[in-house]
Design a protein around this motif. Structure first.
Motif, mmCIF file in Angstrom:
data_model
loop_
_atom_site.group_PDB
_atom_site.id
_atom_site.type_symbol
_atom_site.label_atom_id
_atom_site.label_comp_id
_atom_site.label_asym_id
_atom_site.label_seq_id
_atom_site.Cartn_x
_atom_site.Cartn_y
_atom_site.Cartn_z
ATOM 1 N N THR A 6 0.824 -1.200 0.000
ATOM 2 C CA THR A 6 0.000 0.000 0.000
ATOM 3 C C THR A 6 0.866 1.262 0.000
ATOM 4 O O THR A 6 2.084 1.199 0.138
ATOM 5 C CB THR A 6 -0.893 0.025 1.241
ATOM 6 O OG1 THR A 6 -0.039 0.075 2.407
ATOM 7 C CG2 THR A 6 -1.764 -1.221 1.322
ATOM 8 N N LYS A 7 0.206 2.418 -0.103
ATOM 9 C CA LYS A 7 0.982 3.665 -0.085
ATOM 10 C C LYS A 7 1.543 3.935 1.312
ATOM 11 O O LYS A 7 2.591 4.577 1.442
ATOM 12 C CB LYS A 7 0.166 4.844 -0.598
ATOM 13 C CG LYS A 7 -1.041 5.252 0.214
ATOM 14 C CD LYS A 7 -1.702 6.483 -0.427
ATOM 15 C CE LYS A 7 -2.931 6.931 0.345
ATOM 16 N NZ LYS A 7 -3.562 8.132 -0.254
ATOM 17 N N ARG A 64 -14.061 1.816 3.666
ATOM 18 C CA ARG A 64 -12.929 0.895 3.789
ATOM 19 C C ARG A 64 -13.025 -0.028 4.996
ATOM 20 O O ARG A 64 -12.392 -1.069 5.034
ATOM 21 C CB ARG A 64 -11.626 1.697 3.869
ATOM 22 C CG ARG A 64 -11.310 2.435 2.583
ATOM 23 C CD ARG A 64 -10.146 3.393 2.744
ATOM 24 N NE ARG A 64 -8.940 2.734 3.193
ATOM 25 C CZ ARG A 64 -7.770 3.352 3.330
ATOM 26 N NH1 ARG A 64 -7.677 4.647 3.068
ATOM 27 N NH2 ARG A 64 -6.703 2.694 3.741
ATOM 28 N N GLN A 73 -11.776 -5.149 1.841
ATOM 29 C CA GLN A 73 -10.847 -4.770 0.772
ATOM 30 C C GLN A 73 -11.397 -5.180 -0.591
ATOM 31 O O GLN A 73 -11.380 -4.398 -1.550
ATOM 32 C CB GLN A 73 -9.490 -5.433 1.023
ATOM 33 C CG GLN A 73 -8.436 -5.140 -0.021
ATOM 34 C CD GLN A 73 -7.117 -5.799 0.334
ATOM 35 O OE1 GLN A 73 -6.579 -5.605 1.419
ATOM 36 N NE2 GLN A 73 -6.590 -6.605 -0.576
ATOM 37 N N ALA A 95 -10.367 2.480 -4.851
ATOM 38 C CA ALA A 95 -9.383 1.424 -4.589
ATOM 39 C C ALA A 95 -8.913 0.795 -5.896
ATOM 40 O O ALA A 95 -9.730 0.327 -6.696
ATOM 41 C CB ALA A 95 -9.994 0.357 -3.681
ATOM 42 N N ALA A 97 -6.126 -2.116 -7.376
ATOM 43 C CA ALA A 97 -5.268 -3.224 -6.944
ATOM 44 C C ALA A 97 -4.717 -3.981 -8.142
ATOM 45 O O ALA A 97 -5.361 -4.083 -9.192
ATOM 46 C CB ALA A 97 -6.046 -4.175 -6.035
ATOM 47 N N LEU A 102 -1.842 -2.096 -3.824
ATOM 48 C CA LEU A 102 -3.179 -1.602 -3.491
ATOM 49 C C LEU A 102 -3.046 -0.141 -3.073
ATOM 50 O O LEU A 102 -2.265 0.175 -2.171
ATOM 51 C CB LEU A 102 -3.795 -2.403 -2.347
ATOM 52 C CG LEU A 102 -5.092 -1.841 -1.747
ATOM 53 C CD1 LEU A 102 -6.228 -1.884 -2.750
ATOM 54 C CD2 LEU A 102 -5.468 -2.593 -0.472
ATOM 55 N N VAL A 103 -3.780 0.737 -3.736
ATOM 56 C CA VAL A 103 -3.818 2.136 -3.306
ATOM 57 C C VAL A 103 -5.258 2.605 -3.219
ATOM 58 O O VAL A 103 -6.108 2.204 -4.006
ATOM 59 C CB VAL A 103 -3.032 3.072 -4.265
ATOM 60 C CG1 VAL A 103 -1.548 2.775 -4.222
ATOM 61 C CG2 VAL A 103 -3.578 3.021 -5.679
ATOM 62 N N TYR A 104 -5.498 3.427 -2.234
ATOM 63 C CA TYR A 104 -6.769 4.128 -2.102
ATOM 64 C C TYR A 104 -6.514 5.590 -2.461
ATOM 65 O O TYR A 104 -5.697 6.262 -1.818
ATOM 66 C CB TYR A 104 -7.310 4.027 -0.681
ATOM 67 C CG TYR A 104 -7.773 2.648 -0.287
ATOM 68 C CD1 TYR A 104 -9.077 2.237 -0.553
ATOM 69 C CD2 TYR A 104 -6.909 1.754 0.339
ATOM 70 C CE1 TYR A 104 -9.517 0.970 -0.188
ATOM 71 C CE2 TYR A 104 -7.329 0.482 0.702
ATOM 72 C CZ TYR A 104 -8.635 0.093 0.438
ATOM 73 O OH TYR A 104 -9.065 -1.163 0.792
ATOM 74 N N GLN A 154 1.022 6.371 -6.311
ATOM 75 C CA GLN A 154 -0.363 6.086 -6.684
ATOM 76 C C GLN A 154 -0.531 6.074 -8.205
ATOM 77 O O GLN A 154 -1.202 5.200 -8.752
ATOM 78 C CB GLN A 154 -1.287 7.127 -6.060
ATOM 79 C CG GLN A 154 -1.375 7.059 -4.551
ATOM 80 C CD GLN A 154 -2.231 8.161 -3.988
ATOM 81 O OE1 GLN A 154 -3.399 8.305 -4.346
ATOM 82 N NE2 GLN A 154 -1.671 8.961 -3.100
#
Length: 679
Positions: A6-7, A64, A73, A95, A97, A102-104, A154
């Motif tokens: 993730t970020k 989330r 997720q 989201a 992926a 995985l980034v939001y 991202q």
């Protein structure tokens, strides 16, 4: 589903890839968060405000949280895909992926073939301030670089997502950064209170917007600033910025991200990925001796593991040369002993350092120290290293020099301490983001005969009431009765009063001229003249900095490299028999402050003046102690929003008064120690 990179993990990895591993295994490794309490929640408020500014419908904000993280997720990803199939759409927390990532995305705008991603950060920037600049070699410098790297990651992940989803392969991605505009003036009353911070049963936090918030914001000033960073992001991904490519990504952004993501997804330790530097000493993934989690399990020490595996050095329980607490401080490192030189020689512990490189042996005797006019930074470094290596626990006090300084003081002495708040989302109409709010002070007076008293205080926690001007009026009333010297501890009080001075000048307060003159009399402003030692504007009664005075004349090994009043006061209490006899076992009064439930019980005993008129169990923490910097950012915001009932509001008020009073009492203890030892 696998654990995806993730970020948040990326942000750890750019500091050091091993940090990403420790972050992934956060249940096993200790983590020391360095930011102020409540900063994340206040940041969430700005994030919710950004969605309103950008026209994101509440139904398009992807949720989330959930009892089952894997299911939550998967649902976030599925909900995003469904919305992306629309021609035009605005999404919050979209989201994306792939098999590794995985980034939001905070805010996503889709207009036909265009995707605009907006990373929202509650960091302030001026309206005309340049967010970054390039030099002649193409290197970039920026106070917002970490934020730019965040949105770059991202964009990279979304580009990978597009490659693997043919139905979205036509989309083009554009990156922007939304920051807080520190020059914007808020023209909405109680803006922060329109963005209520809520906590679910599972501890997840969310922002509940007032039903009429769109109407309240219509036509009013925005407090954000949108910055186009797409070109910079493209250059980072393409390795076209030399210092970013080498200093942050070991020569190649893509290879770095893919390599660390692989380590993260497969939960594999790989110390070959370590980016060893001076920052390792300040790694937040360390455990205090015997530190346990909430279930009683002993937490592992990531920092110690790295030193052991990289160099075979056991650092557990030992002082490092430049860790956050206990390392070489007091004005920074001397030029001859920079971290790089130490690391090359594998000098990691304070016991590895030769203290006589700071002060030669012949100048380091107790007699030689007593001839000094003040302790220099190198003197303090010497004393710290020497005490660590020898176990010496004796204080150093320059008696004659301190006596000469104190002979200049005008009695009675006034000791003051302020408690303040700064937040990205203004609490009061007419304020700017991050504008200083001064809601409390404490005031002790000390007399030449050695007596002292708590002379007064001020606190304003009333919801919706801007306290600054009344704060200064009461401070003026308490300090103008004589011409005695005023003491603060560090520069904070000077900065706060200068900030309020500007607020007053721009106000319509009827007594603003008197208040401005008072502030100018007890503060200084502008740059310091190296020859005269004076500032551009020194008040006739400019406050004295007790922290600077203490550092000049006093050192105790228990302080380590810190001159925080919370380290100095216990050191003083321990270092003299008079204090041990007078004050008994209360040698660390900050830690002995009662928890909030004790104050609440005392309020109850006094009758029904402060009833528990509603249930506030979602925000009330009975076990909390107010013993570190006053009321937390979060609790102050909640107080302004009226989220605590009357009973608990009063308990917090009393706890805060007790804490702030202790700060000025600590200053008195330092004066008392100096007075007794100098006779």
């Amino acid at each position: 589903m696998p654990k995806l990179f993730t970020k948040s993990a990326f942000n750890q990895a750019v500091e050091c890839p091993m940090r990403a591993y420790y972050y992934r295994n956060g249940k096993e490794y200790a983590y020391h968060y360095a930011g102020p309490d409540g900063i994340a929640e206040v940041g969430d408020q700005f994030g919710a405000l950004a969605c309103i500014y950008e026209g994101v419908p509440s139904e398009n904000i992807i949720q989330r949280g959930g009892a089952n993280p894997i299911e939550a997720q998967a649902k976030s990803i599925a909900d995003t895909l469904e919305l992306l199939r629309k021609e035009n759409v605005d999404i919050g927390e979209a989201a994306f992926a792939t098999d590794k990532f995985l980034v939001y995305v905070d805010i996503l705008h889709k207009r036909g073939d265009e995707l605009k991603i907006i990373e929202v950060k509650s960091k302030c920037i001026g309206a005309n301030e340049s967010p970054y600049k390039f030099d002649e070699k193409g290197n970039i410098s920026s106070d917002y670089l970490e934020k730019i790297l965040d949105v770059t990651f991202q964009k990279y992940v979304i580009l990978q997502f597009i490659k693997t989803h043919s139905e979205f392969s036509h989309l083009k991605v554009h990156a922007s950064l939304m920051l807080v505009n520190s020059d914007a003036e808020c023209d909405v009353d109680s803006l922060s209170s329109l963005l209520q911070i809520k906590f679910t049963d599972g501890g997840h936090r969310e922002i509940e917007c007032a039903p009429d918030i769109h109407e309240r914001l219509k036509g009013e000033n925005r407090i954000d600033r949108m910055i186009d960073v797409d070109d910079v992001c493209n250059k980072i991904i393409a390795d076209e910025i030399p210092n970013i490519k080498e200093d942050w990504f070991d020569g190649c952004f893509v290879k770095f991200v893919e390599k660390v993501a692989d380590m993260y997804v497969n939960n594999r330790k790989d110390y070959c990925n370590c980016r060893f530097s001076a920052q390792c000493f300040k790694c937040p993934f360390y455990a205090d001796e015997g530190q346990k989690d909430s279930k009683g399990n002993v937490l592992q020490n990531g920092r110690a593991e790295c030193f052991q595996n990289l160099f075979g050095v056991d650092i557990v329980g030992k002082a490092l040369i430049n860790e956050t607490k206990g390392g070489i401080g007091n004005g920074g490192l001397s030029t001859s002993l920079k971290n790089g030189a130490w690391l090359e020689k594998k000098k990691f512990l304070l016991s590895d350092i030769d203290e006589n490189e700071y002060v030669p042996t012949e100048n380091a005797t107790p007699e030689a120290f007593q001839k000094r006019a003040a302790l220099s930074n190198n003197d303090l470094r010497y004393l710290h290293v020497h005490s660590t290596k020898t176990g010496c626990n004796e204080p150093t006090f320059l008696k004659e020099a301190a006596k000469a300084e104190m002979s200049k003081w005008n009695y009675p002495l006034h000791f003051i301490d302020f408690e303040t708040y700064q937040g990205a989302v203004p609490l009061f109409k007419g304020n700017h983001p991050n504008e200083e709010i001064a809601y409390q002070f404490s005031h002790h007076i000390a007399y030449e005969d050695g007596t002292f008293k708590h002379a007064g205080d001020f606190i304003s926690l009333e919801s919706g009431k801007f306290p600054n001007f009344e704060f200064v009026r009461e401070l003026k009333r308490q300090l103008e009765k004589d011409n005695g010297d005023i003491f603060r501890y560090d520069i904070h009080e000077n900065n706060i009063l200068n900030a309020i001075r500007v607020q007053l000048i721009n106000s319509n307060e009827p007594d603003k001229d008197d208040l401005v003159r008072f502030i100018e009399d007890i503060t200084h402003g502008g740059k310091k003249n190296k020859k005269t030692g004076l500032h551009d504007c020194d008040g006739a009664r400019d406050m004295k900095d007790l922290k600077v005075i203490t550092q000049k004349y006093f050192y105790h090994p228990s302080m380590g490299s810190s001159n925080s009043i919370k380290q100095v006061m216990p050191a003083i209490l321990h270092s003299d028999p008079y204090f041990r006899e007078k004050y008994g076992d209360d040698m660390d009064p900050y830690h002995n402050l009662p928890s909030l439930d004790v104050f609440a019980e005392d309020v109850k005993k006094e009758g029904n003046a402060f009833p528990a008129d509603f249930d506030d169990s979602d925000v009330w923490n009975a076990d909390k102690q107010i013993n570190k910097g006053g009321i937390s950012k979060l609790d102050y915001v909640l107080l302004q929003a009226g989220r605590f009932n009357k009973l608990h509001t009063e308990a917090i008020r009393r706890a805060s008064l007790k804490y702030c009073e202790l700060d000025t009492l600590s200053m008195v203890r330092i004066w008392e120690y100096f007075k007794i030892l100098t006779k």
